[in-house]
Design a protein around this motif. Structure first.
Motif: not given
Length: 227
Positions: A14-21, A27-30, A47-56
């Motif tokens: 189960c894996s979720a990641a945030i990418s930029r360009d 990354l958060k996964e298990l 993962a959003l919190d790790l990246a310092g981002l919001q859904f928007e």
């Protein structure tokens, strides 16, 4: 800049990641059985919190489209579609086996052979496809029952590294000198980053209302054995 949420649930991972360009920034996964339904949305938020981002702040949502686990794919795709609807963001679908091959190539930049991504189906059957170094398809995605003659033509002229949770059960069958095996995990949302960015740049988006996972085979309901 394109900021993309990436979801991978095609196997036990189960894996979720945030990418930029095209670069993974969080990354958060298990890897564990039966955690996708209860953990995916939590992993996305982490993962959003790790990246310092919001859904928007997201520009798109990318999801591993299959083939793979029927239940896992349903959870991943339904979550991705729900977020796209709620946030009014485009949906990107990434072929799971290609994502796995991309992960192997990123970890092995000097490798010049072929890579065969395999997802365990049942018994000696796997969902599989072979790719070259440029991630071009050498053999199309298929459900294949593995025996001693499998990939004989490809192995006769190329080194092939077999990867994925379907590869381990094939080690004793595929005994060709050109057959190599990797036990590392390549089912990770982090390996979608380059592919998702390329799709976003080319505006290769899915119809959120009608998109369905690529199951490859119909779901088969089995009855648990009595203890």
């Amino acid at each position: 800049m394109a900021t993309i949420l990436q979801i991978e649930t095609a196997t036990q991972v189960c894996s979720a990641a945030i990418s930029r360009d095209g670069k993974t920034i969080a990354l958060k996964e298990l890897m564990a059985n039966n955690i996708h339904a209860g953990s995916l949305t939590l992993f996305i938020k982490e993962a959003l919190d790790l990246a310092g981002l919001q859904f928007e702040d997201l520009d798109a949502v990318a999801v591993s489209m299959g083939p793979g686990s029927y239940t896992g794919l349903r959870i991943g795709v339904s979550t991705a579609k729900g977020l796209c609807f709620a946030l009014d963001k485009p949906l990107i679908a990434i072929p799971t086996l290609q994502m796995m091959a991309q992960g192997f190539m990123l970890q092995n930049p000097d490798y010049n052979g072929l890579v065969c991504a395999m997802i365990d189906a049942r018994r000696m059957e796997v969902f599989t496809s072979v790719y070259n170094k440029a991630l071009e398809t050498v053999t199309p995605v298929s459900a294949k029952i593995i025996d001693e003659e499998s990939f004989a033509q490809e192995l006769s002229g190329h080194v092939i590294t077999f990867i994925g949770n379907g590869a381990a059960k094939c080690m004793d069958v595929l005994e060709h000198e050109n057959a190599k095996f990797s036990e590392l995990n390549f089912n990770s949302a982090s390996y979608m980053s380059k592919l998702a960015h390329e799709a976003y740049s080319a505006a290769r988006f899915e119809d959120v209302a009608y998109f369905e996972p690529f199951y490859l085979k119909d779901f088969v309901l089995t009855t648990p054995k009595k203890k």
